[in-house]
Design a protein around this motif. Structure first.
Motif, PDB file in Angstrom:
ATOM      1  N   VAL A 179       0.850  -1.199   0.000  1.00  0.00           N
ATOM      2  CA  VAL A 179       0.000   0.000   0.000  1.00  0.00           C
ATOM      3  C   VAL A 179       0.885   1.248   0.000  1.00  0.00           C
ATOM      4  CG1 VAL A 179      -1.670   1.331   1.345  1.00  0.00           C
ATOM      5  CG2 VAL A 179      -1.936  -1.145   1.108  1.00  0.00           C
ATOM      6  N   ASP A 180       0.548   2.202  -0.881  1.00  0.00           N
ATOM      7  CA  ASP A 180       1.331   3.429  -1.023  1.00  0.00           C
ATOM      8  C   ASP A 180       0.745   4.602  -0.258  1.00  0.00           C
ATOM      9  OD1 ASP A 180       3.408   2.710  -3.165  1.00  0.00           O
ATOM     10  OD2 ASP A 180       1.535   2.038  -4.080  1.00  0.00           O
ATOM     11  N   TYR A 181      -0.563   4.603  -0.073  1.00  0.00           N
ATOM     12  CA  TYR A 181      -1.247   5.796   0.467  1.00  0.00           C
ATOM     13  C   TYR A 181      -2.473   5.337   1.228  1.00  0.00           C
ATOM     14  CZ  TYR A 181      -4.343   9.982  -0.025  1.00  0.00           C
ATOM     15  OH  TYR A 181      -5.210  11.023   0.171  1.00  0.00           O
ATOM     16  N   ILE A 182      -2.650   5.876   2.441  1.00  0.00           N
ATOM     17  CA  ILE A 182      -3.860   5.630   3.224  1.00  0.00           C
ATOM     18  C   ILE A 182      -4.411   6.981   3.667  1.00  0.00           C
ATOM     19  CG2 ILE A 182      -4.847   4.605   5.303  1.00  0.00           C
ATOM     20  CD1 ILE A 182      -2.644   2.530   5.270  1.00  0.00           C
ATOM     21  N   ALA A 183      -5.677   7.219   3.403  1.00  0.00           N
ATOM     22  CA  ALA A 183      -6.332   8.446   3.865  1.00  0.00           C
ATOM     23  C   ALA A 183      -7.480   8.077   4.789  1.00  0.00           C
ATOM     24  CB  ALA A 183      -6.850   9.259   2.677  1.00  0.00           C
ATOM     25  N   GLY A 184      -7.591   8.798   5.886  1.00  0.00           N
ATOM     26  CA  GLY A 184      -8.689   8.583   6.814  1.00  0.00           C
ATOM     27  C   GLY A 184      -9.388   9.894   7.116  1.00  0.00           C
ATOM     28  N   VAL A 185     -10.690   9.811   7.249  1.00  0.00           N
ATOM     29  CA  VAL A 185     -11.471  11.003   7.572  1.00  0.00           C
ATOM     30  C   VAL A 185     -12.383  10.685   8.740  1.00  0.00           C
ATOM     31  CG1 VAL A 185     -13.286  10.443   5.894  1.00  0.00           C
ATOM     32  CG2 VAL A 185     -12.965  12.808   6.606  1.00  0.00           C
ATOM     33  N   SER A 186     -12.493  11.606   9.680  1.00  0.00           N
ATOM     34  CA  SER A 186     -13.371  11.468  10.845  1.00  0.00           C
ATOM     35  C   SER A 186     -13.083  10.148  11.567  1.00  0.00           C
ATOM     36  CB  SER A 186     -14.831  11.584  10.394  1.00  0.00           C
ATOM     37  OG  SER A 186     -15.686  11.803  11.501  1.00  0.00           O
ATOM     38  N   GLY A 187     -14.080   9.258  11.702  1.00  0.00           N
ATOM     39  CA  GLY A 187     -13.838   7.993  12.385  1.00  0.00           C
ATOM     40  C   GLY A 187     -12.756   7.161  11.734  1.00  0.00           C
ATOM     41  N   GLY A 188     -12.598   7.278  10.411  1.00  0.00           N
ATOM     42  CA  GLY A 188     -11.568   6.533   9.701  1.00  0.00           C
ATOM     43  C   GLY A 188     -10.159   7.041   9.942  1.00  0.00           C
ATOM     44  N   ALA A 234      -6.262   4.852  10.556  1.00  0.00           N
ATOM     45  CA  ALA A 234      -5.222   5.290   9.620  1.00  0.00           C
ATOM     46  C   ALA A 234      -4.005   5.804  10.381  1.00  0.00           C
ATOM     47  CB  ALA A 234      -5.774   6.372   8.693  1.00  0.00           C
ATOM     48  N   ALA A 235      -4.234   6.695  11.344  1.00  0.00           N
ATOM     49  CA  ALA A 235      -3.121   7.275  12.092  1.00  0.00           C
ATOM     50  C   ALA A 235      -2.465   6.242  13.002  1.00  0.00           C
ATOM     51  CB  ALA A 235      -3.606   8.465  12.912  1.00  0.00           C
ATOM     52  N   HIS A 236      -3.276   5.389  13.646  1.00  0.00           N
ATOM     53  CA  HIS A 236      -2.731   4.398  14.568  1.00  0.00           C
ATOM     54  C   HIS A 236      -1.859   3.390  13.820  1.00  0.00           C
ATOM     55  CE1 HIS A 236      -2.674   1.207  17.668  1.00  0.00           C
ATOM     56  NE2 HIS A 236      -2.882   2.187  18.519  1.00  0.00           N
ATOM     57  N   PHE A 237      -2.335   2.907  12.664  1.00  0.00           N
ATOM     58  CA  PHE A 237      -1.522   1.978  11.887  1.00  0.00           C
ATOM     59  C   PHE A 237      -0.283   2.679  11.337  1.00  0.00           C
ATOM     60  CE2 PHE A 237      -0.309   0.392   7.677  1.00  0.00           C
ATOM     61  CZ  PHE A 237       0.154  -0.871   8.038  1.00  0.00           C
ATOM     62  N   GLY A 238      -0.453   3.907  10.848  1.00  0.00           N
ATOM     63  CA  GLY A 238       0.688   4.638  10.307  1.00  0.00           C
ATOM     64  C   GLY A 238       1.790   4.806  11.330  1.00  0.00           C
ATOM     65  N   LEU A 239       1.420   4.993  12.597  1.00  0.00           N
ATOM     66  CA  LEU A 239       2.401   5.196  13.651  1.00  0.00           C
ATOM     67  C   LEU A 239       2.965   3.883  14.186  1.00  0.00           C
ATOM     68  CD1 LEU A 239       3.841   7.147  15.633  1.00  0.00           C
ATOM     69  CD2 LEU A 239       1.850   6.890  17.147  1.00  0.00           C
TER      70      LEU A 239
END
Length: 519
Positions: free
Chosen positions: A114-123, A127-132
């Motif tokens: 995966v190259d890019y993950i975008a999350g909005v609101s609940g998503g 996204a941020a937790h996995f990214g970190l």
């Protein structure tokens, strides 16, 4: 006397409470200015989402753990509170369960590619937790967020006097308290610099810019236009902004330092004037005007951010902007195209169905019920147009990739230059086969506390829908490896003939037209 004393106490008590609240008001960090080098050039490329982070995607500087596959995979997580967060976390598990075809290479999963993950609101939470946290997220996201009664913290902001600092201090808002909560639970002081250390995928946390009514992806381009340093910005504040439901939460505000950059603009900022189809040209023109507003200190001093679902509840429009800006640099796009045969956009949508039962009731309910219903109905209608737009723009993007490849060579790394395909997969709660489970999960209110059994069901169904999806599995099975030295231009290498050795791997997708299919 006693009545007078009582009146004095009643008059003094609110003041004491407000003073007490002011003493425990959260520290509200603001975004910092971007460093300016000795040569007077702003350090744009150091910002997360620019420079080496984009280079990872175009295979220029493969990082440790990179799948090195010839595909471009973009994933988006919708809004919808903890319902969407759990469903999206399941989708990440599903991608991890799909093996990525890697001839003569170590095994990797689809998630590695995966190259890019975008999350909005609940998503934005998964996204941020996995990214970190990456792999650790699969062990800790449940205990740190999914099973936590986050609504109790929200009630505390309004009901506990020592949490009333937002009443006394205009610089403090309700969402500043929630940013502290998210930081304690999940992020522990982490900033985008911590996110950056992991390399690809780029993680975009999307909010809504109230002044301009548009999605605001927290990436290097937007922060660069404000001449601001994204790397030092706390992840918890980004997630709080993305999840800042109107009325319930206050905005998270960013200061512009654009005057420090002296009219210069970051790489990949949109500007009119490169060949594209009519739809892409219109989007690019709008994006270019918006970027001009951000870069001009006479037009923008502050950016006030609220729930990302207001402008783009699927996080797909922000993703389209990302694809647009990737095309602004001819050299960058050329390298990207030469190393890309398969483009997959996966939309994970945990938004519930609109509350049509309200049409059978004499009353629409309380304030928050009305707000949720009104925003949900608007989002549902808007999402339909967004899904159609994504399919059209994905088709155009794949066409441009094919054109660049075939202008370079008829064969690239042993494949026909025209062997390019774009696939769009939209997975939602409506894809759950079991009608009873589907109805139960779709009826979960949009909030940050849901029963543990529902969390488990959402995670399990999100994982199964991704893991068993035929299109996603086909993209994974069809992957090839970008050679260490980059794509090889020229004729195909000799293939073993029948009876003289191993048969070449059959590729049933060669020369098929680009498609965009919602599933």
């Amino acid at each position: 006397m006693r009545r007078a004393a009582s009146r004095r106490c009643r008059a003094v008590l609110p003041l004491l409470l407000l003073l007490l609240a002011g003493c425990v008001a959260p520290r509200v960090p603001t975004n910092q200015p971007l460093a300016i080098g000795e040569d007077g050039e702003p350090a744009y490329l150091s910002n997360y989402g620019l420079g080496r982070y984009v280079s990872d995607i175009v295979h220029e500087h493969p990082h440790i753990g990179s799948a090195g596959a010839d595909n471009l995979i973009l994933v988006t997580f919708s809004g919808g509170g903890k319902r969407s967060a759990a469903f999206a976390h399941g989708a990440l598990r599903g991608l991890r369960a799909i093996p990525l075809h890697r001839p003569d290479a170590s095994p990797r999963s689809m998630l590695d590619a995966v190259d890019y993950i975008a999350g909005v609101s609940g998503g934005s939470f998964p996204a941020a937790h996995f990214g970190l946290h990456r792999d650790r997220s699969f062990a800790t996201f449940g205990e740190e967020f999914l099973y936590v009664d986050v609504n109790a913290y929200i009630y505390g902001i309004y009901l506990l006097p020592w949490r009333w600092g937002w009443l006394a201090d205009r610089r403090t808002g309700t969402n500043d308290y929630m940013a502290e909560v998210y930081d304690r639970l999940m992020f522990r002081g982490a900033t985008f610099a911590d996110l950056a250390r992991h390399g690809r995928p780029i993680v975009s946390i999307n909010a809504t810019d109230l002044a301009n009514g548009v999605t605001f992806p927290m990436l290097g381009v937007n922060f660069g236009l404000l001449c601001s340093d994204l790397n030092s910005f706390p992840l918890a504040r980004a997630v709080a902004a993305s999840n800042g439901f109107p009325v319930l939460f206050s905005p998270i505000s960013l200061r512009s330092y654009a005057e420090r950059c002296g009219g210069k603009r970051p790489p990949l900022a949109a500007a009119p004037g490169f060949p594209e189809n009519e739809g892409a040209a219109a989007r690019r023109a709008v994006l270019a005007r918006l970027h001009e507003v951000y870069a001009d200190p006479r037009q923008t001093r502050w950016v006030h951010l609220m729930d990302g679902g207001i402008a783009d509840n699927l996080a797909l429009r922000g993703m389209l902007n990302f694809l647009l800006v990737l095309q602004t640099d001819d050299q960058l796009f050329h390298r990207l195209a030469l190393g890309t045969r398969r483009i997959l956009v996966l939309s994970v949508d945990g938004e519930a169905a609109p509350p049509r039962e309200l049409g059978l009731q004499p009353s629409a309910g309380g304030l928050f019920t009305v707000l949720s219903a009104a925003s949900g109905t608007q989002i549902d209608a808007y999402n339909f147009e967004t899904l159609a737009l994504v399919q059209d723009q994905l088709r155009h993007f794949a066409d441009r990739v094919r054109d660049v490849r075939c202008a370079a060579s008829p064969m690239i790394s042993g494949r026909p230059c025209g062997d390019v395909r774009g696939d769009f997969v939209h997975l939602s709660l409506n894809n759950i086969d079991d009608a009873a489970v589907r109805a139960r999960l779709a009826a979960i209110p949009t909030g940050l506390t849901i029963p543990a059994a529902d969390v488990d069901a959402l995670v399990a169904n999100g994982e199964a829908l991704v893991r068993d999806n035929a299109t996603i599995r086909a993209v994974a099975a069809d992957a090839d490896i970008v050679p260490p030295g980059g794509p090889v231009l020229g004729p195909a290498p000799a293939r073993p003939q029948p009876g003289t050795g191993a048969a070449p791997r059959r590729n049933p997708r060669v020369s098929q037209p680009v498609t965009g299919s919602a599933q």
